[in-house]
Design an enzyme around this catalytic site. Sequence first.
Site, mmCIF file in Angstrom:
data_model
loop_
_atom_site.group_PDB
_atom_site.id
_atom_site.type_symbol
_atom_site.label_atom_id
_atom_site.label_comp_id
_atom_site.label_asym_id
_atom_site.label_seq_id
_atom_site.Cartn_x
_atom_site.Cartn_y
_atom_site.Cartn_z
ATOM 1 N N GLY A 197 -75.310 1.155 0.124
ATOM 2 C CA GLY A 197 -74.548 2.186 -0.559
ATOM 3 C C GLY A 197 -73.864 1.634 -1.785
ATOM 4 O O GLY A 197 -73.777 0.423 -1.975
ATOM 5 N N PRO A 198 -73.357 2.534 -2.632
ATOM 6 C CA PRO A 198 -72.713 2.091 -3.871
ATOM 7 C C PRO A 198 -71.459 1.264 -3.591
ATOM 8 O O PRO A 198 -70.903 1.335 -2.499
ATOM 9 C CB PRO A 198 -72.360 3.396 -4.583
ATOM 10 C CG PRO A 198 -72.593 4.498 -3.623
ATOM 11 C CD PRO A 198 -73.412 3.991 -2.506
ATOM 12 N N THR A 201 -67.699 1.809 -1.200
ATOM 13 C CA THR A 201 -67.804 2.857 -0.194
ATOM 14 C C THR A 201 -67.403 2.364 1.191
ATOM 15 O O THR A 201 -67.502 3.101 2.160
ATOM 16 C CB THR A 201 -69.233 3.420 -0.130
ATOM 17 O OG1 THR A 201 -70.152 2.334 -0.155
ATOM 18 C CG2 THR A 201 -69.506 4.324 -1.303
ATOM 19 N N GLY A 202 -66.975 1.107 1.281
ATOM 20 C CA GLY A 202 -66.441 0.619 2.552
ATOM 21 C C GLY A 202 -67.422 -0.157 3.404
ATOM 22 O O GLY A 202 -67.244 -0.257 4.614
ATOM 23 N N LYS A 203 -68.432 -0.741 2.793
ATOM 24 C CA LYS A 203 -69.414 -1.515 3.562
ATOM 25 C C LYS A 203 -68.768 -2.752 4.183
ATOM 26 O O LYS A 203 -68.914 -3.009 5.377
ATOM 27 C CB LYS A 203 -70.592 -1.923 2.665
ATOM 28 C CG LYS A 203 -71.332 -0.731 2.085
ATOM 29 C CD LYS A 203 -72.528 -1.142 1.256
ATOM 30 C CE LYS A 203 -72.142 -1.873 -0.013
ATOM 31 N NZ LYS A 203 -71.370 -1.046 -0.962
ATOM 32 N N GLU A 420 -77.776 23.019 -8.630
ATOM 33 C CA GLU A 420 -78.483 22.435 -7.489
ATOM 34 C C GLU A 420 -78.999 23.519 -6.545
ATOM 35 O O GLU A 420 -80.094 23.406 -6.004
ATOM 36 C CB GLU A 420 -77.572 21.457 -6.734
ATOM 37 C CG GLU A 420 -77.183 20.221 -7.536
ATOM 38 C CD GLU A 420 -78.373 19.461 -8.116
ATOM 39 O OE1 GLU A 420 -79.454 19.426 -7.477
ATOM 40 O OE2 GLU A 420 -78.235 18.910 -9.223
ATOM 41 N N HIS A 423 -82.324 24.692 -7.830
ATOM 42 C CA HIS A 423 -83.448 23.821 -7.434
ATOM 43 C C HIS A 423 -83.862 24.121 -6.000
ATOM 44 O O HIS A 423 -85.038 24.307 -5.691
ATOM 45 C CB HIS A 423 -83.023 22.348 -7.489
ATOM 46 C CG HIS A 423 -82.938 21.770 -8.862
ATOM 47 N ND1 HIS A 423 -83.976 21.814 -9.755
ATOM 48 C CD2 HIS A 423 -81.951 21.074 -9.477
ATOM 49 C CE1 HIS A 423 -83.618 21.187 -10.875
ATOM 50 N NE2 HIS A 423 -82.383 20.736 -10.730
HETATM 51 P P1 ADP Z 1 -67.867 -2.154 -0.428
HETATM 52 O O1 ADP Z 1 -67.989 -3.364 0.410
HETATM 53 O O2 ADP Z 1 -68.742 -1.024 0.023
HETATM 54 O O3 ADP Z 1 -68.016 -2.407 -1.886
HETATM 55 P P2 ADP Z 1 -65.193 -2.273 0.485
HETATM 56 O O4 ADP Z 1 -65.409 -2.256 1.942
HETATM 57 O O5 ADP Z 1 -64.958 -3.603 -0.119
HETATM 58 O O6 ADP Z 1 -66.394 -1.581 -0.256
HETATM 59 O O7 ADP Z 1 -64.030 -1.272 0.130
HETATM 60 C C1 ADP Z 1 -62.965 -1.655 -0.692
HETATM 61 C C2 ADP Z 1 -61.691 -1.007 -0.213
HETATM 62 O O8 ADP Z 1 -61.721 0.397 -0.381
HETATM 63 C C3 ADP Z 1 -61.456 -1.213 1.257
HETATM 64 O O9 ADP Z 1 -60.788 -2.388 1.501
HETATM 65 C C4 ADP Z 1 -60.632 0.004 1.648
HETATM 66 O O10 ADP Z 1 -59.288 -0.237 1.402
HETATM 67 C C5 ADP Z 1 -61.113 1.054 0.702
HETATM 68 N N1 ADP Z 1 -62.114 1.898 1.365
HETATM 69 C C6 ADP Z 1 -63.416 1.989 1.039
HETATM 70 N N2 ADP Z 1 -64.043 2.874 1.836
HETATM 71 C C7 ADP Z 1 -63.120 3.328 2.702
HETATM 72 C C8 ADP Z 1 -63.158 4.260 3.784
HETATM 73 N N3 ADP Z 1 -64.283 4.896 4.139
HETATM 74 N N4 ADP Z 1 -62.014 4.485 4.459
HETATM 75 C C9 ADP Z 1 -60.884 3.856 4.104
HETATM 76 N N5 ADP Z 1 -60.782 2.973 3.111
HETATM 77 C C10 ADP Z 1 -61.879 2.709 2.394
HETATM 78 ZN ZN ZN Z 2 -81.350 19.456 -11.998
#
Ligand code: ADP
Ligand code: ZN
Length: 602
Positions: A197-198, A201-203, A420, A423
């Site tokens: 994912g971008p 996004t919380g990976k 959208e 489409h």
């Molecule tokens: P990635 O690894 O996808 O680039 P991160 O896990 O490092 O993203 O996310 C960075 C910060 O953004 C996290 O430490 C958290 O504080 C916040 N964050 C991102 N996604 C979430 C989520 N789904 N819920 C709560 N906080 C989030």
């Molecule tokens: Zn379009």
Amino acid sequence: MKNLQKYAPFVVVIAVAVAVIAWTVFTGDEPRDELTLDQFQAEIEADHVVTAEILEKSRRVTGELQDGTRYKVEYIKDFGDELVVSLIDADPAIEIDVDHESTPRWESLLYSMLPLVILIGAFGFFITQMQGGGKMGKFGKATAYQPDKDAAAVTFADVAGADEAVEELREIKDFLEDPNRFAELGAAIPKGVLLFGPPGTGKTLLARAVAGEAGVPFYSISGSDFVEMYVGIGASRVRNLFKQAKETAPAIIFIDEIDAVGRHRGAGVGGGHDEREQTLNQLLVEMDGFDAATGVILIAATNRSDILDPALLRPGRFDRQIVIDAPDVKGRKQILEVHAKGKPLGGGVDLERIAQRTPGFTGADLQNLLNEAALLTVRERRTSITTADIANSVDRVIAGPERKSRLMSDEDKRVIAYHEAGHALVGHVLPECDRVHKVTIIPRGKALGWTMALPDQERFLHTKSALEQRLSMLLGGRAAEELVFNQVTTGAVDDIERATDLARSMVTEFGMSELLGLRKLGQRSGEVFLGKSMGHDRDYGDDIAEQVDAEIGRIIEAAHIVAADVLTTHRDTLDMMADALIEHETLDLEELGELFSGITPL
Ligand code: ADP
Ligand code: ZN
Ligand code: MG
């Protein structure tokens, strides 16, 4: 003690140099009487000189006088020969010894050794420096990986708006809590989980939450850490990392940015990929070498799964792939709630409203947004965060690196929703279009929204009518904008480009134009390097070119009319879809099924 060791080579070199100098000084030169040249000449004339050693290099004469005193004389340049002559003239019995080479022993030794001493010293210095912290010091040495202690504090409750991903990862957590139970039942658990994912996004957060929930060590490393200057280091790091994780199993190994190592092998031009390939190979070897009984799970994250080596994605490697997209409106609200905890929100702040206006914002963006708002409050010495603070912070968040999203106006959102929906509706009504699986107005990359359509089964041949219907679907977005707003936007750039390419291919390659018939027009070019058709070299005249353009125009216009007809006929469904999109932002197969329930495809 450590310091002493570090400088040991240095100290030895200096000690040796001092010893050499001392030795030459003490054995070489005994005290002598220094005579001026005049005095010396007087001694010669008086016939007192017994021996004379003429050292040409340093322009000195040393020797003994009759009374036993040892003397030394300095003479001026080129005076040596004259001295010899006068010595011989004075008394042939004088022992004369001309030394062309040698300067006095200790001095010459010093001079010849000095560069060497400096060199050795410098070399020793650099060696010790490198062992201290430089890259070379790590060469071949086992790097001890420490589990990330902070991960223990993270739980699934810290992750908001990613319910599906959390559900999938819960199983991994169960496994890590009690690997033996799974092993006894012979249940296969994925060895590797790929989070895709971008950024933001919380990976990383999710991976740490798994470790925190299961209470296992979390070894975190970035893919770029493996890609080192020296071939072989990356591979040895991989080996080390797995060894360490196995010793403390059950454990999680988290590889962030795995695309840095896991890039398609053999891709890219030129050399320089040996190191990465070795590292990747080692990673594959390690993954093959452990099973459920080992109790180690590999979690990796990337935002470029398209460039990953297929070997990584095969069963038994990263066989579980979890897509983590930018959150929808509900997810955004939950994330805002998580991060609003402990922040003094004023009474008027409506998190739901903020969530509605921030499509495309990731968890990290939203966290950042609230943070900036809090900072603003502090700066102005107020005690609670207001809606205005949050609105003002949006710019700062957007100005961050490569952020394209912005606070979306309700009007823009409505246009995108209709686009959208257009489409999707055309795609549903026209029978030969691929099935629409998902529609969303959450921006991704430069697309403000997108409609995902997939064929029910892979097709190898496409009929002319199927291509025409696909064209209509491509133009459905623009047609909806025209129909509803009586106005067009720039939102259809990509659609128009794709439609034009498709129509051109129909005319010049597929022989689908009655006017131009079964001819291949133009040469495809650019295939050699890029594996994609990049353009056409024209091999026909201007009159044909005009006809080609006219045909492309005709085909596109016909498809456009079909799209507009479909949308006019089903205007009520179009409105319903747009409303649903504005509210939920994403519609999946099931929700689409309900919306389309009244319409049977033509
Ligand atoms: P990635 O690894 O996808 O680039 P991160 O896990 O490092 O993203 O996310 C960075 C910060 O953004 C996290 O430490 C958290 O504080 C916040 N964050 C991102 N996604 C979430 C989520 N789904 N819920 C709560 N906080 C989030
Ligand atoms: Zn379009
Ligand atoms: Mg990350």
